[in-house]
Design a protein around this motif. Structure first.
Motif, PDB file in Angstrom:
ATOM      1  N   MET A   1      37.204  37.350  48.198  1.00  0.00           N
ATOM      2  CA  MET A   1      35.802  37.106  47.949  1.00  0.00           C
ATOM      3  C   MET A   1      35.019  36.558  49.059  1.00  0.00           C
ATOM      4  O   MET A   1      35.838  35.607  48.733  1.00  0.00           O
ATOM      5  CB  MET A   1      35.659  37.853  46.409  1.00  0.00           C
ATOM      6  CG  MET A   1      36.158  38.686  46.360  1.00  0.00           C
ATOM      7  SD  MET A   1      36.241  38.704  44.148  1.00  0.00           S
ATOM      8  CE  MET A   1      34.249  40.175  44.465  1.00  0.00           C
TER       9      MET A   1
ATOM     10  N   ALA B   1      31.470  35.972  50.935  1.00  0.00           N
ATOM     11  CA  ALA B   1      30.092  36.676  50.862  1.00  0.00           C
ATOM     12  C   ALA B   1      29.303  35.529  52.281  1.00  0.00           C
ATOM     13  O   ALA B   1      29.298  34.480  52.337  1.00  0.00           O
ATOM     14  CB  ALA B   1      28.813  36.034  49.781  1.00  0.00           C
TER      15      ALA B   1
ATOM     16  N   CYS C   1      36.958  41.683  49.963  1.00  0.00           N
ATOM     17  CA  CYS C   1      35.114  42.323  49.746  1.00  0.00           C
ATOM     18  C   CYS C   1      34.026  41.552  49.904  1.00  0.00           C
ATOM     19  O   CYS C   1      34.597  40.185  50.338  1.00  0.00           O
ATOM     20  CB  CYS C   1      35.408  41.789  47.897  1.00  0.00           C
ATOM     21  SG  CYS C   1      36.489  43.366  47.167  1.00  0.00           S
TER      22      CYS C   1
ATOM     23  N   PHE D   1      29.676  41.415  49.766  1.00  0.00           N
ATOM     24  CA  PHE D   1      28.551  41.808  49.179  1.00  0.00           C
ATOM     25  C   PHE D   1      27.348  42.943  50.008  1.00  0.00           C
ATOM     26  O   PHE D   1      26.915  42.388  50.776  1.00  0.00           O
ATOM     27  CB  PHE D   1      27.725  41.025  48.518  1.00  0.00           C
ATOM     28  CG  PHE D   1      28.722  40.026  47.830  1.00  0.00           C
ATOM     29  CD1 PHE D   1      28.972  40.317  46.267  1.00  0.00           C
ATOM     30  CD2 PHE D   1      29.302  38.545  47.725  1.00  0.00           C
ATOM     31  CE1 PHE D   1      29.731  39.706  46.017  1.00  0.00           C
ATOM     32  CE2 PHE D   1      30.111  38.274  47.660  1.00  0.00           C
ATOM     33  CZ  PHE D   1      30.699  38.740  45.919  1.00  0.00           C
TER      34      PHE D   1
ATOM     35  N   LEU E   1      30.517  45.437  47.165  1.00  0.00           N
ATOM     36  CA  LEU E   1      30.314  45.052  46.283  1.00  0.00           C
ATOM     37  C   LEU E   1      28.705  45.045  45.734  1.00  0.00           C
ATOM     38  O   LEU E   1      28.001  44.175  46.861  1.00  0.00           O
ATOM     39  CB  LEU E   1      30.655  44.023  45.350  1.00  0.00           C
ATOM     40  CG  LEU E   1      32.655  43.709  45.426  1.00  0.00           C
ATOM     41  CD1 LEU E   1      32.292  42.810  44.644  1.00  0.00           C
ATOM     42  CD2 LEU E   1      32.873  45.129  44.812  1.00  0.00           C
ATOM     43  N   LYS E   2      28.026  45.876  45.177  1.00  0.00           N
ATOM     44  CA  LYS E   2      26.179  46.536  46.105  1.00  0.00           C
ATOM     45  C   LYS E   2      26.008  45.091  44.840  1.00  0.00           C
ATOM     46  O   LYS E   2      26.292  45.060  43.574  1.00  0.00           O
ATOM     47  CB  LYS E   2      25.854  47.098  44.920  1.00  0.00           C
ATOM     48  CG  LYS E   2      26.320  48.416  46.230  1.00  0.00           C
ATOM     49  CD  LYS E   2      25.678  49.869  45.661  1.00  0.00           C
ATOM     50  CE  LYS E   2      26.216  50.998  46.162  1.00  0.00           C
ATOM     51  NZ  LYS E   2      25.847  50.674  48.377  1.00  0.00           N
ATOM     52  N   GLN E   3      25.124  44.360  45.417  1.00  0.00           N
ATOM     53  CA  GLN E   3      24.434  42.847  44.794  1.00  0.00           C
ATOM     54  C   GLN E   3      23.568  43.522  43.987  1.00  0.00           C
ATOM     55  O   GLN E   3      22.317  43.570  45.061  1.00  0.00           O
ATOM     56  CB  GLN E   3      24.633  42.007  45.484  1.00  0.00           C
ATOM     57  CG  GLN E   3      24.754  40.712  44.875  1.00  0.00           C
ATOM     58  CD  GLN E   3      24.660  39.126  45.150  1.00  0.00           C
ATOM     59  OE1 GLN E   3      25.425  39.352  46.512  1.00  0.00           O
ATOM     60  NE2 GLN E   3      24.332  38.029  44.553  1.00  0.00           N
ATOM     61  N   ARG E   4      22.645  43.483  42.717  1.00  0.00           N
ATOM     62  CA  ARG E   4      21.385  43.874  43.247  1.00  0.00           C
ATOM     63  C   ARG E   4      20.439  42.846  42.463  1.00  0.00           C
ATOM     64  O   ARG E   4      19.435  42.480  42.492  1.00  0.00           O
ATOM     65  CB  ARG E   4      21.233  44.461  41.546  1.00  0.00           C
ATOM     66  CG  ARG E   4      21.862  46.007  41.796  1.00  0.00           C
ATOM     67  CD  ARG E   4      21.508  47.273  40.925  1.00  0.00           C
ATOM     68  NE  ARG E   4      22.771  48.533  41.561  1.00  0.00           N
ATOM     69  CZ  ARG E   4      23.859  48.885  41.240  1.00  0.00           C
ATOM     70  NH1 ARG E   4      24.511  47.925  40.818  1.00  0.00           N
ATOM     71  NH2 ARG E   4      24.121  49.765  41.549  1.00  0.00           N
TER      72      ARG E   4
ATOM     73  N   ASP F   1      27.389  43.063  36.476  1.00  0.00           N
ATOM     74  CA  ASP F   1      27.645  44.441  37.494  1.00  0.00           C
ATOM     75  C   ASP F   1      28.901  44.156  38.897  1.00  0.00           C
ATOM     76  O   ASP F   1      29.933  44.747  38.796  1.00  0.00           O
ATOM     77  CB  ASP F   1      26.835  45.667  37.669  1.00  0.00           C
ATOM     78  CG  ASP F   1      25.631  44.907  39.038  1.00  0.00           C
ATOM     79  OD1 ASP F   1      25.225  43.681  38.505  1.00  0.00           O
ATOM     80  OD2 ASP F   1      25.819  45.327  39.772  1.00  0.00           O
ATOM     81  N   LEU F   2      28.260  43.207  39.127  1.00  0.00           N
ATOM     82  CA  LEU F   2      29.727  42.166  40.132  1.00  0.00           C
ATOM     83  C   LEU F   2      30.986  42.194  40.011  1.00  0.00           C
ATOM     84  O   LEU F   2      31.887  42.410  40.196  1.00  0.00           O
ATOM     85  CB  LEU F   2      28.765  41.153  40.502  1.00  0.00           C
ATOM     86  CG  LEU F   2      28.206  40.951  41.765  1.00  0.00           C
ATOM     87  CD1 LEU F   2      27.814  40.117  42.296  1.00  0.00           C
ATOM     88  CD2 LEU F   2      28.400  41.795  42.540  1.00  0.00           C
TER      89      LEU F   2
ATOM     90  N   GLN G   1      32.286  45.864  39.227  1.00  0.00           N
ATOM     91  CA  GLN G   1      32.881  46.254  40.636  1.00  0.00           C
ATOM     92  C   GLN G   1      34.003  45.343  40.690  1.00  0.00           C
ATOM     93  O   GLN G   1      35.262  46.186  41.480  1.00  0.00           O
ATOM     94  CB  GLN G   1      32.094  45.897  41.360  1.00  0.00           C
ATOM     95  CG  GLN G   1      30.636  46.849  41.168  1.00  0.00           C
ATOM     96  CD  GLN G   1      29.150  46.805  42.327  1.00  0.00           C
ATOM     97  OE1 GLN G   1      29.360  46.699  43.281  1.00  0.00           O
ATOM     98  NE2 GLN G   1      28.456  46.062  41.753  1.00  0.00           N
ATOM     99  N   ALA G   2      34.482  44.250  41.024  1.00  0.00           N
ATOM    100  CA  ALA G   2      34.973  43.597  41.033  1.00  0.00           C
ATOM    101  C   ALA G   2      36.567  44.124  40.349  1.00  0.00           C
ATOM    102  O   ALA G   2      37.665  44.464  41.029  1.00  0.00           O
ATOM    103  CB  ALA G   2      35.378  42.446  41.283  1.00  0.00           C
TER     104      ALA G   2
END
Length: 86
Positions: free
Chosen positions: A10, A12, A40, A42, A65-68, A74-75, A78-79
């Motif tokens: 993972m 970013a 992964c 973001f 992974l959708k980051q809101r 929610d991350l 998703q992970a």
């Protein structure tokens, strides 16, 4: 029967710099078939950066992974779905 290690990476990264470059180089030069991996990054609702474009060009096993929000729970969900598909 030898079981392959499963690796979750993972990161970013928008641009290809230090850590992102290291990940891409590692995946390019690692022994083929030595392990299974999922890379992964973001999706933050803006155009994809250089790192995602390069990972796609190299056809790496990339999941976004959708980051809101900054601390979106929610991350984690998703992970977990990435490492334990249903």
């Amino acid at each position: 029967m030898k079981i392959k290690p499963r690796v979750l990476i993972m990161i970013a990264a928008e641009q290809i710099s230090g850590p992102g470059k290291g990940v891409l180089q590692f995946l390019e030069h690692a022994p083929a078939g030595a392990f299974e991996y999922v890379l992964c990054n973001f999706d933050v609702n803006r155009p994809f950066g250089q790192f995602v474009r390069e990972a796609r060009r190299k056809q790496l096993n990339l999941r976004l992974l959708k980051q809101r929000g900054i601390f979106g729970p929610d991350l984690i969900i998703q992970a977990r779905r990435v490492i334990r598909p249903q």
